[in-house]
Design an enzyme around this catalytic site. Structure first.
Site, short mmCIF file in Angstrom:
data_model
loop_
_atom_site.label_atom_id
_atom_site.label_comp_id
_atom_site.label_asym_id
_atom_site.label_seq_id
_atom_site.Cartn_x
_atom_site.Cartn_y
_atom_site.Cartn_z
N GLN A 18 0.83 -1.19 0.00
CA GLN A 18 0.00 0.00 0.00
C GLN A 18 0.87 1.25 0.00
O GLN A 18 0.61 2.22 -0.73
CB GLN A 18 -0.91 0.00 1.23
CG GLN A 18 -2.10 0.92 1.10
CD GLN A 18 -2.97 0.51 -0.05
OE1 GLN A 18 -3.19 -0.67 -0.30
NE2 GLN A 18 -3.45 1.48 -0.82
N HIS B 67 2.28 2.99 -3.24
CA HIS B 67 1.42 3.68 -4.20
C HIS B 67 1.70 5.18 -4.23
O HIS B 67 1.80 5.77 -5.30
CB HIS B 67 -0.06 3.49 -3.85
CG HIS B 67 -0.67 2.29 -4.49
ND1 HIS B 67 -0.73 2.13 -5.84
CD2 HIS B 67 -1.24 1.18 -3.96
CE1 HIS B 67 -1.33 0.97 -6.13
NE2 HIS B 67 -1.63 0.37 -5.01
N GLU C 125 -10.26 1.16 3.15
CA GLU C 125 -10.46 0.66 1.79
C GLU C 125 -10.19 -0.85 1.74
O GLU C 125 -11.00 -1.61 1.22
CB GLU C 125 -9.50 1.41 0.87
CG GLU C 125 -9.61 1.04 -0.58
CD GLU C 125 -8.51 1.69 -1.41
OE1 GLU C 125 -7.52 2.19 -0.83
OE2 GLU C 125 -8.63 1.68 -2.65
N HIS C 126 -9.05 -1.26 2.30
CA HIS C 126 -8.66 -2.67 2.32
C HIS C 126 -8.45 -3.13 3.75
O HIS C 126 -7.81 -2.42 4.53
CB HIS C 126 -7.33 -2.88 1.59
CG HIS C 126 -7.29 -2.32 0.20
ND1 HIS C 126 -6.56 -1.18 -0.12
CD2 HIS C 126 -7.87 -2.73 -0.95
CE1 HIS C 126 -6.71 -0.93 -1.41
NE2 HIS C 126 -7.50 -1.84 -1.94
N ASP D 87 -5.85 -6.73 -6.09
CA ASP D 87 -5.61 -5.61 -7.01
C ASP D 87 -5.63 -6.07 -8.46
O ASP D 87 -5.88 -5.26 -9.36
CB ASP D 87 -4.25 -4.97 -6.74
CG ASP D 87 -4.28 -4.05 -5.53
OD1 ASP D 87 -5.38 -3.58 -5.18
OD2 ASP D 87 -3.21 -3.80 -4.94
N HIS E 253 -53.56 16.46 -8.21
CA HIS E 253 -53.18 15.10 -7.86
C HIS E 253 -54.41 14.30 -7.44
O HIS E 253 -54.65 13.19 -7.92
CB HIS E 253 -52.18 15.09 -6.68
CG HIS E 253 -50.77 15.44 -7.05
ND1 HIS E 253 -50.40 16.68 -7.49
CD2 HIS E 253 -49.63 14.70 -7.02
CE1 HIS E 253 -49.09 16.69 -7.72
NE2 HIS E 253 -48.60 15.51 -7.43
#
Lengths: 430, 430
Positions: free
Chosen positions: B259, B262, B327-328, B361, B420
């Site tokens: 991670q 990145h 996220e993970h 991934d 209506h």
């Protein structure tokens, strides 16, 4: 006079394209003032909310009370006349049943490579519901926004509703009570949306904010999108009615006006293959407008945004409807199924002569919060999914990582991400 | 040194709260310049796009060509070495299979009142896929964004990718070809997003825009949200690893670094109940950083945003993970199921010691486009649903409108919407 188009005319394509592209949404730029309000509420919390409530709603929250408590909501419900109470409860039951069937199923299976894959859905912890004060405060809207959250399983549903000069709307409170709203805060405007998103000393922050509002509320939601989930960007609403000449023109006229009476920016469009019928509907609209309490709004909407489009046959109307991607589409024909099969873009479709759109506004069951302004091209009505999220999952064992892992290592190396490759490669030898 | 916390320490709650609230997202305000770009592309179309491409990407679209044609994409695919081609095809197959099972089912049933209710899903007509140039141009990202659109049934998928100085990335083109992308445009930045949303002389507008990009691209998507559908607001990504002391510290260190490599703003957090194991992982991270080609980025990420949190037992880690809503989430323990059952908020979960996040991934099958920055509280990973929309429908006949219509009339009257009420009431007597 509303627009009148004939698909057989030479200039039709240009005129229809102009109708499709016409923007009925106000371009009022409130982004700067909203940005200031959000920043101020984030920084100063309750004080910033209370000051704006005093200024815009004309009451002091310390005196009127920040919340409308459970007893007041129950009293509002108990105070309803029984016919109205039965109507709200029938609506709530039908909406609840329809939305319960929307709950998505989890997935969990192991594939041929021995990899276990799946997805698990869960509700958000908390949601906020904006309810406008004044003219647009509808109990039906409270039901349509609150019930999907509760059906999804949201633990805490906090409603905000401005109470100008401190006055509350008993119908709205009764609907909130029936729908199971957990908290009702006497605040509105961008400051209320900010309080829900950021949280304040008194108000705990929420994960998702839904509900209609004015330009400030809509802009606040848009600016907060990403910090919290929001329902959608809403614009003026619209109806398209596709009707053959066998309909009662009074019924179709009433359907067109049911949209027109919402707001001067609403739009009502009739497609028909029968010119004489088109005239009869236009006459019926004129006549009904004379007897309608909402005549001023409906007249302006019909004159400014209404249209009657004559087509050779009704099947030819459907591709034109798709270009409009209307919020509501009525198919008032003998065989609505055949036309419906061709429809690509519409928020909600009402099939046959006995299904006026207005029945769907209240008691049909499907949600009446729908994509407007051609957004049915890509967006859906409000549902339990707006209050849920999906967690995917993956499980390899020593054998299955050996089966699929080498491809991951090759891709990681090609992408120049060596730690990715290493974290997989280390498991391949074990 | 990354942060090191012990849940048993007196100051833990304050320190952990600071970790949860830490914002890793740049607050660079590009909204004004993006607003100008959008307005200019909307007004001047291709010319506005070409001028900015010349300025920022350094090539003349009239010479390099606006599109990368099918032949060039096929040539890129044919030019791949066979191991890499097999890897991309395995990834594509697994992603396609996983997403095919996401396609939602239509509903159609008639209830006890005789009302027919349902919902029908359909794909959007067209989608746009943004692919960054330079470092972040990953073929895996092309697969993860393009395949769900194609599985959903999107007819036209238009990709935009900047080609600085005219240079293309063969891996990205090969992935586009495998994924079935229909058009590839040699443009990028906010101007490319604007071209996709508004359409230009050459480029037809799309309904949904997905894909990662820099601050300008992200802001363009945010400003266009509501005119088109977008995937999500993305921030720096993160991983949380929950690991007991029986893991190989090298494996866990590699996972944390996968991670960290990145981006400097990425975040890697380890929860463990074993202090000695925590030390061994920290040492392994240090050692591995020394041999990593992406060491500079990974070191900065680990030092600035990394954390090791010691907990009394691993079950106690889960509520803390939920506050991070990562996220993970890796559950590197003997019985991951027991912990997973308690997880409420995570984008994707990786179960057991043999499931490194990096396998997901590339070749796991579930999507790697996931909610970041605590957005897993309310958002889900990319799916076929992002390329589809739901049309609800309702059908009453003469009997069923009499059953539910009176309640709609009562509510319409209470809400002050007489047209209506009339549109329903007219059908009750028939």
């Amino acid at each position: 006079m509303p627009l009148r188009l004939d698909a057989a005319d030479a200039g039709f394509e240009a005129d229809f394209a102009a109708l499709v592209d016409a923007r009925r949404e106000a371009d009022e730029d409130v982004s700067t003032v909203v940005r200031e309000i959000l920043a101020d509420v984030r920084k100063r919390g309750d004080a910033a909310v209370a000051e704006r409530t005093a200024k815009f709603d004309g009451h002091d929250l310390e005196k009127t009370g920040w919340q409308i408590d459970r007893a007041a909501r129950k009293a509002a419900l108990d105070g309803l006349d029984s016919k109205l109470r039965d109507a709200i409860e029938l609506a709530a039951d039908r909406i609840r049943t329809y939305h319960a069937a929307q709950k998505p199923e989890d997935r969990d299976h192991t594939d041929a490579a021995g990899v276990r894959l799946g997805a698990r859905w869960s509700a958000v912890d908390s949601a906020g519901l904006y309810v406008p004060g004044g003219r647009a405060a509808y109990p039906s809207s409270v039901l349509m926004n609150a019930l999907p959250a509760k059906v999804a399983g949201v633990d805490r549903l906090a409603m905000v509703v401005p109470t100008p000069k401190g006055e509350t709307n008993p119908l709205v409170l009764a609907a909130a009570e029936i729908a199971g709203v957990d908290e009702v805060w006497r605040i509105g405007g961008a400051q209320a949306v900010a309080a829900l998103a950021y949280g304040t000393e008194r108000i705990a922050g929420v994960d998702v904010i839904v509900g209609p509002g004015n330009a400030w509320v809509a802009e606040a939601k848009r600016q907060l999108y990403g910090r919290v989930g929001i329902d959608m960007v809403a614009g003026p609403s619209e109806i398209v009615v596709v009707a053959d000449g066998d309909n009662d023109p009074e019924w179709i006229a009433a359907d067109l006006l049911s949209q027109a009476e919402h707001d001067p920016t609403s739009q009502s469009i009739l497609f028909t293959d029968d010119a004489a019928f088109a005239d009869r509907v236009a006459d019926a609209v004129k006549r009904q407008l004379g007897t309608l309490a909402t005549s001023a709004v409906a007249t302006q909407s019909w004159q400014d945004n209404g249209a009657i489009v004559l087509v050779r046959d009704l099947a030819a109307a459907i591709p034109l409807c798709d270009r409009l991607a209307p919020e509501h589409l009525e198919l008032a024909v003998a065989d609505p199924e055949a036309l419906f099969a061709r429809v690509r873009h519409a928020g909600s479709v009402f099939l046959g002569r006995h299904t006026p759109e207005a029945v769907g506004d209240y008691v049909g069951g499907p949600n009446h919060v729908l994509p407007t302004g051609r957004r049915a091209r890509f967006a859906s009505g409000l549902s339990v999914l707006d209050f849920m999220k999906r967690t995917s999952f993956l499980a390899c064992d020593a054998a299955s990582i050996r089966a699929i892992g080498p491809a991951a290592v090759a891709l990681a190396e090609a992408e120049g991400l060596p730690a990715h490759g290493r974290s997989v490669a280390l498991r391949l030898g074990s």
